[in-house]
Design a protein around this motif. Structure first.
Motif, PDB file in Angstrom:
ATOM      1  N   PHE A 245     -50.692  16.820 -19.475  1.00  0.00           N
ATOM      2  CA  PHE A 245     -50.346  15.949 -19.766  1.00  0.00           C
ATOM      3  C   PHE A 245     -51.284  15.198 -20.800  1.00  0.00           C
ATOM      4  CE2 PHE A 245     -47.867  16.858 -15.991  1.00  0.00           C
ATOM      5  CZ  PHE A 245     -46.814  16.180 -16.346  1.00  0.00           C
ATOM      6  N   ALA A 246     -51.574  15.215 -21.954  1.00  0.00           N
ATOM      7  CA  ALA A 246     -52.272  14.227 -22.292  1.00  0.00           C
ATOM      8  C   ALA A 246     -52.684  12.909 -22.130  1.00  0.00           C
ATOM      9  CB  ALA A 246     -51.646  14.051 -24.277  1.00  0.00           C
ATOM     10  N   GLY A 247     -54.028  12.721 -22.199  1.00  0.00           N
ATOM     11  CA  GLY A 247     -54.505  11.651 -21.325  1.00  0.00           C
ATOM     12  C   GLY A 247     -55.825  11.405 -21.803  1.00  0.00           C
ATOM     13  N   ARG A 248     -56.728  10.080 -21.182  1.00  0.00           N
ATOM     14  CA  ARG A 248     -57.497   9.487 -21.078  1.00  0.00           C
ATOM     15  C   ARG A 248     -58.583   9.497 -19.690  1.00  0.00           C
ATOM     16  NH1 ARG A 248     -59.295   8.530 -26.774  1.00  0.00           N
ATOM     17  NH2 ARG A 248     -60.980   7.746 -26.204  1.00  0.00           N
ATOM     18  N   VAL A 249     -59.405  10.001 -20.273  1.00  0.00           N
ATOM     19  CA  VAL A 249     -60.430   9.537 -18.255  1.00  0.00           C
ATOM     20  C   VAL A 249     -61.070   8.330 -18.513  1.00  0.00           C
ATOM     21  CG1 VAL A 249     -62.817  10.720 -17.364  1.00  0.00           C
ATOM     22  CG2 VAL A 249     -61.073  12.187 -18.489  1.00  0.00           C
ATOM     23  N   ALA A 273     -60.709  11.645 -25.166  1.00  0.00           N
ATOM     24  CA  ALA A 273     -59.295  12.142 -24.619  1.00  0.00           C
ATOM     25  C   ALA A 273     -59.992  13.456 -23.289  1.00  0.00           C
ATOM     26  CB  ALA A 273     -59.117  12.706 -25.826  1.00  0.00           C
ATOM     27  N   ALA A 274     -58.884  13.645 -22.437  1.00  0.00           N
ATOM     28  CA  ALA A 274     -58.538  14.895 -21.875  1.00  0.00           C
ATOM     29  C   ALA A 274     -57.609  15.394 -21.778  1.00  0.00           C
ATOM     30  CB  ALA A 274     -59.443  14.724 -20.513  1.00  0.00           C
ATOM     31  N   SER A 275     -56.927  16.622 -20.837  1.00  0.00           N
ATOM     32  CA  SER A 275     -56.000  17.526 -20.843  1.00  0.00           C
ATOM     33  C   SER A 275     -55.734  17.090 -18.792  1.00  0.00           C
ATOM     34  CB  SER A 275     -55.669  18.859 -21.010  1.00  0.00           C
ATOM     35  OG  SER A 275     -56.308  18.623 -22.550  1.00  0.00           O
ATOM     36  N   ALA A 276     -54.848  16.281 -18.678  1.00  0.00           N
ATOM     37  CA  ALA A 276     -54.446  16.694 -16.768  1.00  0.00           C
ATOM     38  C   ALA A 276     -53.696  18.026 -16.413  1.00  0.00           C
ATOM     39  CB  ALA A 276     -53.585  15.187 -16.108  1.00  0.00           C
ATOM     40  N   PHE A 277     -53.853  18.842 -15.378  1.00  0.00           N
ATOM     41  CA  PHE A 277     -53.202  19.949 -15.259  1.00  0.00           C
ATOM     42  C   PHE A 277     -52.052  19.635 -14.395  1.00  0.00           C
ATOM     43  CE2 PHE A 277     -55.189  21.342 -18.314  1.00  0.00           C
ATOM     44  CZ  PHE A 277     -55.556  22.705 -18.760  1.00  0.00           C
ATOM     45  N   VAL A 278     -51.096  18.799 -13.894  1.00  0.00           N
ATOM     46  CA  VAL A 278     -50.460  19.454 -12.441  1.00  0.00           C
ATOM     47  C   VAL A 278     -49.475  20.147 -12.363  1.00  0.00           C
ATOM     48  CG1 VAL A 278     -48.810  17.775 -11.078  1.00  0.00           C
ATOM     49  CG2 VAL A 278     -50.896  16.954 -13.514  1.00  0.00           C
ATOM     50  N   ARG A 279     -49.238  20.683 -10.936  1.00  0.00           N
ATOM     51  CA  ARG A 279     -47.992  22.044 -11.069  1.00  0.00           C
ATOM     52  C   ARG A 279     -47.285  20.977 -10.078  1.00  0.00           C
ATOM     53  NH1 ARG A 279     -51.211  26.462 -10.918  1.00  0.00           N
ATOM     54  NH2 ARG A 279     -52.895  26.668  -9.911  1.00  0.00           N
ATOM     55  N   PRO A 280     -45.580  21.885 -10.849  1.00  0.00           N
ATOM     56  CA  PRO A 280     -44.719  21.484 -10.402  1.00  0.00           C
ATOM     57  C   PRO A 280     -44.123  20.714  -8.855  1.00  0.00           C
ATOM     58  CG  PRO A 280     -44.492  23.517 -11.857  1.00  0.00           C
ATOM     59  CD  PRO A 280     -45.756  23.176 -11.406  1.00  0.00           C
ATOM     60  N   HIS A 281     -44.601  21.426  -8.142  1.00  0.00           N
ATOM     61  CA  HIS A 281     -43.916  20.763  -6.886  1.00  0.00           C
ATOM     62  C   HIS A 281     -45.284  19.590  -6.578  1.00  0.00           C
ATOM     63  CE1 HIS A 281     -47.523  24.219  -6.549  1.00  0.00           C
ATOM     64  NE2 HIS A 281     -48.233  23.089  -5.386  1.00  0.00           N
ATOM     65  N   ASP A 282     -46.518  19.034  -7.474  1.00  0.00           N
ATOM     66  CA  ASP A 282     -47.736  18.067  -7.060  1.00  0.00           C
ATOM     67  C   ASP A 282     -46.584  16.961  -7.677  1.00  0.00           C
ATOM     68  OD1 ASP A 282     -48.619  19.152  -5.254  1.00  0.00           O
ATOM     69  OD2 ASP A 282     -50.379  20.498  -6.806  1.00  0.00           O
ATOM     70  N   ILE A 283     -44.988  16.514  -8.107  1.00  0.00           N
ATOM     71  CA  ILE A 283     -45.254  15.488  -8.884  1.00  0.00           C
ATOM     72  C   ILE A 283     -44.196  15.536  -7.898  1.00  0.00           C
ATOM     73  CG2 ILE A 283     -43.625  14.927 -10.896  1.00  0.00           C
ATOM     74  CD1 ILE A 283     -44.984  16.867 -12.357  1.00  0.00           C
ATOM     75  N   ARG A 284     -43.514  14.037  -8.346  1.00  0.00           N
ATOM     76  CA  ARG A 284     -42.758  13.141  -7.146  1.00  0.00           C
ATOM     77  C   ARG A 284     -41.584  12.171  -7.970  1.00  0.00           C
ATOM     78  NH1 ARG A 284     -43.387   8.340  -4.736  1.00  0.00           N
ATOM     79  NH2 ARG A 284     -41.142   7.939  -2.807  1.00  0.00           N
ATOM     80  N   VAL A 285     -40.764  12.728  -7.820  1.00  0.00           N
ATOM     81  CA  VAL A 285     -39.584  11.761  -8.869  1.00  0.00           C
ATOM     82  C   VAL A 285     -38.821  10.590  -8.443  1.00  0.00           C
ATOM     83  CG1 VAL A 285     -37.736  11.999 -10.658  1.00  0.00           C
ATOM     84  CG2 VAL A 285     -39.126  13.716 -10.105  1.00  0.00           C
ATOM     85  N   THR A 286     -38.871   8.997  -8.761  1.00  0.00           N
ATOM     86  CA  THR A 286     -38.442   8.369  -7.907  1.00  0.00           C
ATOM     87  C   THR A 286     -37.694   7.684  -9.014  1.00  0.00           C
ATOM     88  OG1 THR A 286     -40.236   7.290  -8.381  1.00  0.00           O
ATOM     89  CG2 THR A 286     -40.110   8.283  -5.903  1.00  0.00           C
TER      90      THR A 286
END
Length: 358
Positions: A245-249, A273-286
């Protein structure tokens, strides 16, 4: 230290295969050399075994403290097993395993009784004690690979070198054999280097993993260390599917769209500017926003076959796609519908500077 290489450099024509690679392997350790095709892992293994030699005069190879940089392969006492078993078709299983012992010079060749006892012990070790009289054509692929490993072990090598040993086998047999190899190594404790491009295989079998990229080592560590704490975006991406994900620190957190997520290992400067790395199982959907640590997304597709469900989502602000993995229990509780808007919460976010590319 049983195996150590220092500043290995190797070039094939204009192609640089290794750039100053250094690695230490402890006695009795099983180390996986993991990386994509062309990363230099097989070249590194072949130099350790004496099948290739480094280009630089500063390059060094040591076995148990003894320098062997320019010692030919047959004098290093290294055992080899390759992807293609290279068994002798005209010899039965017993004689294939015994081959390395029978071709030793007569002054160092064991007595026939010693050869037979060693081969019978190895047949039992590889769980093929009743197969000694069979020929390679009468064996399955997994059985042939076990015979190839036994042949490598028959000469009692100081170091065992395995180059994609399960690469020619189907997925089910590969899984069975890597579990068997782990048990075998626990019994014999021979120092082993194991080349593979299969991430799951490397993480399951090895004590430590060395990840190579373009002739350099990116990271060395235990399977848990490199999976939980990848040193670079390349390592993070190579060890399984990851969302970027593209983001900012800002102030110890990373901002992604309207969401703000904790990033204790943040790299880069505030407001950078930074790139955020997240594995699929570390995402919660509500279905309801969970405060500032969430952003909105549209559900594009669901695939719920097997123990996990895979959701394909799209950020509402940037239209970027990403993947979420849910357990079947989570999926049944959520009951997501295509095209509906949901809210996403990220955990275990790893941040790298924007210019730190994969």
């Amino acid at each position: 230290m049983s195996v150590e290489v220092r500043n290995l450099t190797k070039q094939f024509g204009r192609f640089p295969a290794l750039h100053g690679v250094s690695l230490k392997v402890e006695s009795g350790e099983l180390v996986a050399l993991l990386g994509p095709s062309g990363s230099g892992k097989t070249t590194l293994l072949r130099i350790i075994g004496g099948l290739e030699f480094p280009d630089s005069p500063d390059s060094r190879v040591f076995f148990y403290g003894e320098e062997v940089t320019h010692v030919p392969a047959h004098k290093r006492r290294a055992g080899f097993a390759f992807q293609h078993y290279a068994l002798f078709r005209h010899l039965n299983v017993f004689e294939n395993i015994a081959f390395g012992l029978r071709v030793l010079p007569f002054w160092s060749r064991p007595k026939e009784s010693v050869i037979r006892a060693r081969v019978e012990k190895l047949l039992k070790l590889i769980q093929l004690e009743t197969f000694g009289n069979r020929f390679p054509s009468q064996l399955s692929g997994g059985q042939r690979q076990r015979v190839a490993l036994a042949r490598a072990l028959a000469v009692e090598p100081r170091v065992l070198l395995l180059d994609e040993p399960f690469g020619a086998l189907d997925a089910k047999v590969r899984k069975e054999l890597r579990q068997w190899l782990r048990r075998l190594h626990q019994e014999i404790h021979v120092t082993t280097l194991f080349v593979t491009h299969d991430q799951e295989e490397a993480l399951e079998v090895s004590d430590r993993v060395a990840i190579l990229r373009e002739g350099r080592i990116e990271q060395v560590g235990t399977p848990q260390e490199i999976y939980d704490h990848p040193a670079t975006p390349f390592v993070y991406d190579f060890l399984g599917h990851v969302n970027v994900f593209a983001g900012r620190v800002r102030d110890g957190a990373v901002e992604i769209g309207e969401g703000r997520f904790a990033a204790p290992a943040t790299a880069g400067q505030t407001a950078a500017a930074a790139s955020a790395f997240v594995r699929p199982h570390d995402i919660r959907v509500t279905r309801q926003p969970g405060g500032p640590a969430a952003f909105a997304a549209r559900l594009k597709h669901c695939h719920a076959v097997g123990p996990f469900a895979r959701l394909e989502l799209e950020r509402l602000d940037t239209r970027e796609s990403f993947t979420v993995q849910l357990s079947q229990e989570q999926f049944q509780t959520l009951q997501p519908r295509p095209d509906e808007t949901v809210f996403v919460e990220l955990k275990n976010v790893k941040v790298f500077p924007e210019d730190y590319s994969i």
